[in-house]
Structures are given as structure tokens and as C-alpha cells.
Design a protein around this motif. Structure first.
Motif, PDB file in Angstrom:
ATOM      1  N   ARG A   1       0.854  -1.340   0.051  1.00 36.11           N
ATOM      2  CA  ARG A   1      -0.035   0.068   0.078  1.00 36.11           C
ATOM      3  C   ARG A   1       0.979   1.006   0.235  1.00 36.11           C
ATOM      4  NH1 ARG A   1      -1.980  -3.568   3.852  1.00 36.11           N
ATOM      5  NH2 ARG A   1      -1.478  -2.147   5.463  1.00 36.11           N
ATOM      6  N   LEU A   2       0.963   1.927  -1.041  1.00 34.98           N
ATOM      7  CA  LEU A   2       1.984   2.684  -1.456  1.00 34.98           C
ATOM      8  C   LEU A   2       1.313   4.394  -1.601  1.00 34.98           C
ATOM      9  CD1 LEU A   2       4.928   3.354  -1.977  1.00 34.98           C
ATOM     10  CD2 LEU A   2       4.390   3.299  -4.512  1.00 34.98           C
ATOM     11  N   ASP A   3       1.748   5.269  -0.883  1.00 36.19           N
ATOM     12  CA  ASP A   3       1.605   6.754  -1.081  1.00 36.19           C
ATOM     13  C   ASP A   3       2.628   7.481  -1.523  1.00 36.19           C
ATOM     14  OD1 ASP A   3       0.736   9.159  -1.019  1.00 36.19           O
ATOM     15  OD2 ASP A   3       0.087   9.219   1.139  1.00 36.19           O
ATOM     16  N   ASP A   4       2.635   7.741  -2.906  1.00 37.71           N
ATOM     17  CA  ASP A   4       3.610   8.646  -3.512  1.00 37.71           C
ATOM     18  C   ASP A   4       3.248   9.795  -4.252  1.00 37.71           C
ATOM     19  OD1 ASP A   4       2.276   7.844  -5.834  1.00 37.71           O
ATOM     20  OD2 ASP A   4       3.826   6.791  -6.845  1.00 37.71           O
ATOM     21  N   SER A   5       2.064  10.217  -3.465  1.00 34.22           N
ATOM     22  CA  SER A   5       1.544  11.643  -3.884  1.00 34.22           C
ATOM     23  C   SER A   5       2.465  12.830  -3.534  1.00 34.22           C
ATOM     24  CB  SER A   5       0.216  11.736  -3.220  1.00 34.22           C
ATOM     25  OG  SER A   5       0.440  11.881  -1.966  1.00 34.22           O
ATOM     26  N   ALA A   6       3.300  12.547  -2.871  1.00 30.91           N
ATOM     27  CA  ALA A   6       4.426  13.803  -2.285  1.00 30.91           C
ATOM     28  C   ALA A   6       5.763  13.243  -2.602  1.00 30.91           C
ATOM     29  CB  ALA A   6       4.041  13.992  -0.642  1.00 30.91           C
ATOM     30  N   PRO A   7       6.486  14.247  -2.484  1.00 30.64           N
ATOM     31  CA  PRO A   7       7.932  13.881  -2.673  1.00 30.64           C
ATOM     32  C   PRO A   7       8.409  12.855  -1.777  1.00 30.64           C
ATOM     33  CG  PRO A   7       7.588  16.163  -2.533  1.00 30.64           C
ATOM     34  CD  PRO A   7       6.214  15.556  -2.289  1.00 30.64           C
ATOM     35  N   THR A   8       7.904  12.409  -0.713  1.00 31.32           N
ATOM     36  CA  THR A   8       8.223  11.319  -0.072  1.00 31.32           C
ATOM     37  C   THR A   8       7.219  10.138  -0.331  1.00 31.32           C
ATOM     38  OG1 THR A   8       6.631  12.150   1.824  1.00 31.32           O
ATOM     39  CG2 THR A   8       8.999  13.053   1.935  1.00 31.32           C
ATOM     40  N   HIS A   9       7.832   8.984  -0.039  1.00 31.09           N
ATOM     41  CA  HIS A   9       7.278   7.745  -0.304  1.00 31.09           C
ATOM     42  C   HIS A   9       6.933   7.096   1.110  1.00 31.09           C
ATOM     43  CE1 HIS A   9       8.323   7.077  -4.739  1.00 31.09           C
ATOM     44  NE2 HIS A   9       7.488   8.397  -4.498  1.00 31.09           N
ATOM     45  N   SER A  10       5.604   6.425   1.399  1.00 34.14           N
ATOM     46  CA  SER A  10       5.947   5.666   2.404  1.00 34.14           C
ATOM     47  C   SER A  10       4.979   4.438   1.939  1.00 34.14           C
ATOM     48  CB  SER A  10       5.112   6.226   3.704  1.00 34.14           C
ATOM     49  OG  SER A  10       3.594   7.029   3.099  1.00 34.14           O
ATOM     50  N   GLY A  11       5.029   3.311   2.508  1.00 33.42           N
ATOM     51  CA  GLY A  11       4.399   2.196   2.227  1.00 33.42           C
ATOM     52  C   GLY A  11       4.320   1.402   3.232  1.00 33.42           C
ATOM     53  N   ALA A  12       3.266   0.367   3.140  1.00 36.49           N
ATOM     54  CA  ALA A  12       2.898  -0.711   4.290  1.00 36.49           C
ATOM     55  C   ALA A  12       2.396  -1.851   3.641  1.00 36.49           C
ATOM     56  CB  ALA A  12       1.704   0.045   4.882  1.00 36.49           C
ATOM     57  N   PHE A  13       2.871  -2.949   4.340  1.00 40.22           N
ATOM     58  CA  PHE A  13       2.386  -4.163   4.116  1.00 40.22           C
ATOM     59  C   PHE A  13       2.348  -5.054   5.261  1.00 40.22           C
ATOM     60  CE2 PHE A  13       2.628  -8.768   2.677  1.00 40.22           C
ATOM     61  CZ  PHE A  13       1.864  -8.456   1.720  1.00 40.22           C
ATOM     62  N   ASP A  14       1.318  -5.751   5.460  1.00 40.79           N
ATOM     63  CA  ASP A  14       1.250  -6.662   6.711  1.00 40.79           C
ATOM     64  C   ASP A  14       1.065  -8.035   6.280  1.00 40.79           C
ATOM     65  OD1 ASP A  14       0.770  -4.566   8.486  1.00 40.79           O
ATOM     66  OD2 ASP A  14      -1.269  -4.400   8.138  1.00 40.79           O
ATOM     67  N   PHE A  15       1.908  -9.073   6.926  1.00 39.67           N
ATOM     68  CA  PHE A  15       2.195 -10.433   6.792  1.00 39.67           C
ATOM     69  C   PHE A  15       1.298 -11.078   7.697  1.00 39.67           C
ATOM     70  CE2 PHE A  15       6.309  -8.266   5.750  1.00 39.67           C
ATOM     71  CZ  PHE A  15       6.381  -8.700   4.413  1.00 39.67           C
ATOM     72  N   VAL A  16       0.743 -12.286   7.160  1.00 34.96           N
ATOM     73  CA  VAL A  16       0.233 -13.281   7.669  1.00 34.96           C
ATOM     74  C   VAL A  16       1.083 -14.768   7.325  1.00 34.96           C
ATOM     75  CG1 VAL A  16      -1.936 -14.522   8.238  1.00 34.96           C
ATOM     76  CG2 VAL A  16      -2.019 -12.293   7.627  1.00 34.96           C
ATOM     77  N   ILE A  17       1.683 -14.879   8.322  1.00 34.77           N
ATOM     78  CA  ILE A  17       2.533 -16.201   8.266  1.00 34.77           C
ATOM     79  C   ILE A  17       1.779 -17.456   8.196  1.00 34.77           C
ATOM     80  CG2 ILE A  17       4.554 -14.952   9.170  1.00 34.77           C
ATOM     81  CD1 ILE A  17       4.359 -16.352  11.791  1.00 34.77           C
ATOM     82  N   PRO A  18       2.105 -18.467   7.677  1.00 33.80           N
ATOM     83  CA  PRO A  18       1.529 -19.766   7.756  1.00 33.80           C
ATOM     84  C   PRO A  18       1.679 -20.419   9.149  1.00 33.80           C
ATOM     85  CG  PRO A  18       3.408 -19.997   6.465  1.00 33.80           C
ATOM     86  CD  PRO A  18       3.137 -18.490   6.674  1.00 33.80           C
TER      87      PRO A  18
END
Ligand SMILES: [Fe+2]
Length: 207
Positions: A189-206
């Protein structure tokens, strides 16, 4: 705008990072950022189902460039490293959506030009989730290389669980659709609407 996906409310610990050398932008120097890693005993935390469906994160091929023995660090940035800086963050859950502390995450990736360091440990590092199952990774968005779209490799290792080996992808990349390994379930999940980038990802492990 090349791409923009709004963050869902309540996403964890998303921090700004700087735009640099994506496909059409010139690279910018990366600041030196101190690595912050917190290791904790592997324990289960209360469920936080808001960002967890309980569906395991899809596994993907390790590929040819994994190297064991990466340094423990939450920042892969180093002086002069070109590329679009990214702060990736998220949590690690089990299938019951309990956040897991002390889970190892070993990241490796190509640089902004699509090159892996197969001699040293540039853009490689491992860390452990915090007491509430969180991780943060400071890095740059990787470049494409022949046959592959932009991606970050990771191994997620929790005590008593199967190791999850997978790859993360970025939305809005034209090459995604022609990459035979790409899986939209692994989009950051990425926000690159500004000069800075932030992203997120949640893992669910087996299990
Ligand atoms: Fe790769």
C-alpha cells in the motif's frame, strides 16, 4: 501522477521518504539513517483484526540472489545510494491475527538500477518485529531488471512456524502485468502523492 493508492485508516507507522530515481526521475542522494532494530522474544500478542484477514501471505520463489548472513539493520540506506527512498512498515500476524513479536524479517533487493550486490550486503538486512509485531524498513524502491518488475524479497521467520519466503510489489508499475511471478496480493500500500514515499504491508505467516 504515476500512481497513488490511498492508505486505509489506521495503517501503522508510515513515515515519509524522498522521491528519487524512479523510471523517469533523476536519482537523489539518500540520507544516512541510523538502523533501528528491536529484537524480542517470540510471543503472541492480542488480535488486531483491522489489518489482518487471517489469510496467509502468498509464498513466492526465493530467486537466485538470496545471501544468508545479512547485517541486522532496519535501514538499508547508505550515503550516496541513489533511488526513491521508501519507508516500508507493517506488522506480522499469525493466522489467528495475533501480532507476533520477535519474528525475523530478512530483506534483500536490487538497487534502483536493477542490480543486486552478490558480493557484499548492500541493500540486504534483517531485523525482528517489535513487541507489538511491527517492523519498519528504510530503503529505496528497487529498479527493474530483465524479466522482472520492481520487487523486494523477504523471508519471514517465526519460532515454530514455517518460514515464509515471498516478494513485495508496487502499484502502478507497468511491468507488473508482464511479470509472470507478480501477484497483486503482494502489492505494498503505497502513497507517492508527495515527494516522500511511504508504504505498508502486513504479513500473515503460515501455521
Ligand atoms: Fe529479485
Amino acid at each position: 501522477m504515476r500512481r497513488f493508492l490511498a492508505f486505509a485508516a489506521g495503517l501503522p507507522l508510515l513515515v515519509a521518504c524522498a522521491e528519487g530515481g524512479r523510471a523517469s526521475a533523476p536519482p537523489s542522494p539518500a540520507p544516512s539513517v541510523a538502523a533501528t532494530t528491536q529484537a524480542a522474544a517470540a510471543t503472541e500478542r492480542p488480535a488486531e483484526p483491522a489489518s489482518c484477514s487471517g489469510k496467509p501471505t502468498p509464498a513466492q520463489t526465493e530467486g537466485p540472489y538470496f545471501r544468508s548472513g545479512s547485517p541486522e539493520r532496519a535501514s538499508l540506506l547508505e550515503p550516496g545510494l541513489p533511488g526513491s527512498q521508501l519507508l516500508l512498515s507493517g506488522r506480522v500476524f499469525d493466522r489467528q491475527c495475533r501480532a507476533l513479536s520477535g519474528v525475523g524479517l530478512d530483506f534483500w533487493q536490487a538497487d534502483a538500477s536493477g542490480r543486486y550486490d552478490n558480493v557484499g550486503y548492500r541493500l540486504r538486512g534483517h531485523q525482528s518485529t517489535t513487541a507489538d509485531g511491527r517492523y519498519t524498513l528504510r530503503t529505496v524502491i528497487p529498479g527493474e531488471y530483465p524479466g522482472r518488475t520492481e520487487h523486494i524479497h523477504v523471508k519471514v521467520s517465526a519460532a515454530g512456524k514455517l518460514v515464509l519466503t515471498t516478494q513485495l510489489y508496487f502499484p502502478g508499475v507497468a511491468r507488473n502485468s508482464s511479470d509472470s511471478i507478480f501477484d497483486p496480493a503482494l502489492l505494498v500500500r503505497l502513497d507517492d502523492s508527495a515527494p516522500t514515499h511511504s508504504g505498508a504491508f502486513d504479513f500473515v505467516i503460515p501455521s
